[in-house]
Write a protein that holds these residues in place. Structure first.
Motif, mmCIF file in Angstrom:
data_model
loop_
_atom_site.group_PDB
_atom_site.id
_atom_site.type_symbol
_atom_site.label_atom_id
_atom_site.label_comp_id
_atom_site.label_asym_id
_atom_site.label_seq_id
_atom_site.Cartn_x
_atom_site.Cartn_y
_atom_site.Cartn_z
ATOM 1 N N LYS A 149 0.834 -1.204 0.000
ATOM 2 C CA LYS A 149 0.000 0.000 0.000
ATOM 3 C C LYS A 149 0.866 1.250 0.000
ATOM 4 O O LYS A 149 0.533 2.248 -0.663
ATOM 5 N N GLU A 150 1.982 1.188 0.732
ATOM 6 C CA GLU A 150 2.889 2.334 0.784
ATOM 7 C C GLU A 150 3.468 2.649 -0.592
ATOM 8 O O GLU A 150 3.512 3.813 -1.007
ATOM 9 N N GLN A 151 3.924 1.611 -1.291
ATOM 10 C CA GLN A 151 4.517 1.818 -2.617
ATOM 11 C C GLN A 151 3.510 2.426 -3.587
ATOM 12 O O GLN A 151 3.833 3.361 -4.332
ATOM 13 N N ILE A 152 2.314 1.891 -3.602
ATOM 14 C CA ILE A 152 1.288 2.386 -4.528
ATOM 15 C C ILE A 152 0.916 3.819 -4.194
ATOM 16 O O ILE A 152 0.883 4.700 -5.068
ATOM 17 N N TYR A 153 0.646 4.067 -2.922
ATOM 18 C CA TYR A 153 0.199 5.406 -2.507
ATOM 19 C C TYR A 153 1.269 6.450 -2.809
ATOM 20 O O TYR A 153 0.976 7.521 -3.369
ATOM 21 N N GLU A 154 2.519 6.148 -2.457
ATOM 22 C CA GLU A 154 3.577 7.143 -2.632
ATOM 23 C C GLU A 154 3.879 7.394 -4.104
ATOM 24 O O GLU A 154 4.274 8.495 -4.487
ATOM 25 N N SER A 155 3.664 6.388 -4.968
ATOM 26 C CA SER A 155 3.838 6.596 -6.404
ATOM 27 C C SER A 155 2.725 7.454 -6.987
ATOM 28 O O SER A 155 2.980 8.370 -7.767
ATOM 29 N N VAL A 156 1.493 7.170 -6.588
ATOM 30 C CA VAL A 156 0.337 7.842 -7.195
ATOM 31 C C VAL A 156 0.122 9.239 -6.620
ATOM 32 O O VAL A 156 -0.149 10.190 -7.362
ATOM 33 N N TRP A 157 0.256 9.379 -5.304
ATOM 34 C CA TRP A 157 -0.011 10.674 -4.678
ATOM 35 C C TRP A 157 1.240 11.511 -4.455
ATOM 36 O O TRP A 157 1.153 12.701 -4.180
ATOM 37 N N GLY A 158 2.423 10.885 -4.551
ATOM 38 C CA GLY A 158 3.662 11.637 -4.404
ATOM 39 C C GLY A 158 3.925 12.127 -2.996
ATOM 40 O O GLY A 158 4.640 13.125 -2.807
ATOM 41 N N GLU A 159 3.356 11.472 -2.010
ATOM 42 C CA GLU A 159 3.595 11.862 -0.613
ATOM 43 C C GLU A 159 3.602 10.616 0.259
ATOM 44 O O GLU A 159 3.188 9.534 -0.170
ATOM 45 N N SER A 160 4.088 10.767 1.482
ATOM 46 C CA SER A 160 4.251 9.615 2.360
ATOM 47 C C SER A 160 2.903 9.021 2.766
ATOM 48 O O SER A 160 1.941 9.753 3.035
ATOM 49 N N ILE A 199 0.357 7.287 5.265
ATOM 50 C CA ILE A 199 0.102 7.272 6.705
ATOM 51 C C ILE A 199 -0.694 6.018 7.022
ATOM 52 O O ILE A 199 -1.771 5.788 6.459
ATOM 53 N N GLU A 200 -0.163 5.193 7.905
ATOM 54 C CA GLU A 200 -0.805 3.929 8.257
ATOM 55 C C GLU A 200 -2.247 4.173 8.708
ATOM 56 O O GLU A 200 -2.518 5.055 9.517
ATOM 57 N N GLY A 201 -3.167 3.400 8.139
ATOM 58 C CA GLY A 201 -4.578 3.546 8.488
ATOM 59 C C GLY A 201 -5.356 4.426 7.527
ATOM 60 O O GLY A 201 -6.591 4.461 7.562
ATOM 61 N N ASP A 202 -4.652 5.147 6.632
ATOM 62 C CA ASP A 202 -5.330 5.989 5.634
ATOM 63 C C ASP A 202 -6.120 5.096 4.668
ATOM 64 O O ASP A 202 -5.568 4.141 4.119
ATOM 65 N N LYS A 203 -7.394 5.404 4.465
ATOM 66 C CA LYS A 203 -8.265 4.570 3.631
ATOM 67 C C LYS A 203 -8.362 5.065 2.182
ATOM 68 O O LYS A 203 -9.114 4.498 1.388
ATOM 69 N N THR A 204 -7.628 6.120 1.842
ATOM 70 C CA THR A 204 -7.764 6.721 0.511
ATOM 71 C C THR A 204 -7.517 5.708 -0.606
ATOM 72 O O THR A 204 -8.312 5.583 -1.541
ATOM 73 N N LEU A 205 -6.415 4.973 -0.522
ATOM 74 C CA LEU A 205 -6.088 4.006 -1.568
ATOM 75 C C LEU A 205 -7.143 2.912 -1.642
ATOM 76 O O LEU A 205 -7.564 2.525 -2.739
ATOM 77 N N MET A 206 -7.581 2.416 -0.491
ATOM 78 C CA MET A 206 -8.584 1.352 -0.457
ATOM 79 C C MET A 206 -9.872 1.791 -1.156
ATOM 80 O O MET A 206 -10.478 1.028 -1.920
ATOM 81 N N VAL A 207 -10.281 3.037 -0.913
ATOM 82 C CA VAL A 207 -11.493 3.567 -1.543
ATOM 83 C C VAL A 207 -11.311 3.649 -3.061
ATOM 84 O O VAL A 207 -12.195 3.257 -3.832
ATOM 85 N N HIS A 208 -10.157 4.129 -3.511
ATOM 86 C CA HIS A 208 -9.900 4.227 -4.951
ATOM 87 C C HIS A 208 -9.873 2.837 -5.603
ATOM 88 O O HIS A 208 -10.377 2.663 -6.719
ATOM 89 N N ILE A 209 -9.290 1.856 -4.914
ATOM 90 C CA ILE A 209 -9.265 0.487 -5.435
ATOM 91 C C ILE A 209 -10.684 -0.059 -5.553
ATOM 92 O O ILE A 209 -11.029 -0.714 -6.555
ATOM 93 N N ARG A 210 -11.516 0.231 -4.567
ATOM 94 C CA ARG A 210 -12.903 -0.257 -4.607
ATOM 95 C C ARG A 210 -13.648 0.310 -5.815
ATOM 96 O O ARG A 210 -14.312 -0.428 -6.558
ATOM 97 N N TYR A 211 -13.516 1.618 -6.040
ATOM 98 C CA TYR A 211 -14.200 2.232 -7.188
ATOM 99 C C TYR A 211 -13.599 1.752 -8.509
ATOM 100 O O TYR A 211 -14.315 1.601 -9.502
ATOM 101 N N LEU A 212 -12.276 1.513 -8.521
ATOM 102 C CA LEU A 212 -11.625 0.993 -9.727
ATOM 103 C C LEU A 212 -12.154 -0.401 -10.058
ATOM 104 O O LEU A 212 -12.471 -0.700 -11.218
ATOM 105 N N ARG A 213 -12.294 -1.239 -9.049
ATOM 106 C CA ARG A 213 -12.828 -2.583 -9.271
ATOM 107 C C ARG A 213 -14.271 -2.540 -9.786
ATOM 108 O O ARG A 213 -14.661 -3.371 -10.615
ATOM 109 N N GLU A 214 -15.049 -1.593 -9.295
ATOM 110 C CA GLU A 214 -16.430 -1.487 -9.760
ATOM 111 C C GLU A 214 -16.498 -1.216 -11.257
ATOM 112 O O GLU A 214 -17.471 -1.579 -11.923
ATOM 113 N N LYS A 215 -15.447 -0.604 -11.800
ATOM 114 C CA LYS A 215 -15.425 -0.278 -13.222
ATOM 115 C C LYS A 215 -14.810 -1.379 -14.082
ATOM 116 O O LYS A 215 -15.253 -1.592 -15.220
ATOM 117 N N ILE A 216 -13.794 -2.079 -13.549
ATOM 118 C CA ILE A 216 -13.047 -2.990 -14.423
ATOM 119 C C ILE A 216 -13.332 -4.471 -14.180
ATOM 120 O O ILE A 216 -13.082 -5.285 -15.065
#
Length: 224
Positions: free
Chosen positions: A172-183, A185-202
């Motif tokens: 999760k750290e590698q993906i988040y830091e590549s996409v958002w360009g910032e460190s 933070i453990e427990g941040d749900k932003t990536l999980m939410v984006h993955i959920r919406y991405l799965r709904e489409k693909i």
């Protein structure tokens, strides 16, 4: 689908101005403030805007590494350094060189020219399950229906990053830091939410995903 630009600039005032302008022009902008972040952040981006004066690695070094790693991504140098020596050094790897101060409309025009020029080099689409991915065009097709799947810039960036590491488990750290360009933070749900919406489409069935696999406690991967 709008193109994603990688912008490398450590000056917050200039960076905010350029990001805001390019977003108003319909681009997704991935802004990082150091050269060390650049190689990871380049995944999924269609063009790089690069300053020379950076903390740590200077823009010349960053540009050379980016060009070696991803030769098809155009690089636009954006710098206050106006000497002919600097321009000649930059143009050894960069596709264009624009000096500060600049008019935002000129920046937009130069970006559009570079994107049109490189858009002619279309790579072969990648087939993943029922999807056909045209990475050069930021285009994803559903082969079952023949329809285009519209992804946001962040969704495509996440998907593209995983595709570039096909078969590998990415944290999760590698993906988040590549996409958002910032460190991350453990427990941040932003990536999980984006993955959920991405799965709904693909995914054919988002509740039982076949493409993006969750590796519990670690991150995600796309099986080769």
């Amino acid at each position: 689908m709008s193109a994603t630009l990688l912008y490398i600039e450590d000056d917050r005032e200039i960076g905010s101005f350029v990001c805001r302008h390019m977003q108003e022009q319909g681009y997704e902008v991935n802004w990082v403030m150091s050269g060390e972040q650049a190689l990871e952040a380049a995944a999924g981006c269609k063009l790089v805007i690069l300053d020379i004066m950076l903390p740590g690695l200077d823009g010349f070094t960053v540009g050379q590494r980016l060009k070696k790693a991803a030769p098809d991504i155009p690089i636009l140098m954006l710098s206050a350094r106006t000497s002919i020596d600097d321009k000649l050094q930059g143009l050894q790897f960069a596709d264009d060189y624009l000096t500060k101060p600049f008019h935002p409309d000129e920046l937009t025009a130069r970006i559009e020219v570079l994107l049109r020029r490189t858009g002619a080099r279309n790579s072969e689409p990648l087939a993943i399950k029922h999807l056909l991915v045209h990475e050069q065009q930021n285009l994803v097709e559903n082969q079952d229906t023949g329809e285009e799947i519209t992804l946001t810039g962040k969704q495509f960036h996440i998907f593209s990053y995983l595709l570039r590491h096909l078969g590998q488990i990415m944290t999760k750290e590698q993906i988040y830091e590549s996409v958002w360009g910032e460190s991350y933070i453990e427990g941040d749900k932003t990536l999980m939410v984006h993955i959920r919406y991405l799965r709904e489409k693909i995914e054919r069935n988002p509740a039982a995903p076949e493409i993006i696999e969750t590796v519990r406690g670690i991150g995600y991967r796309i099986r080769a």
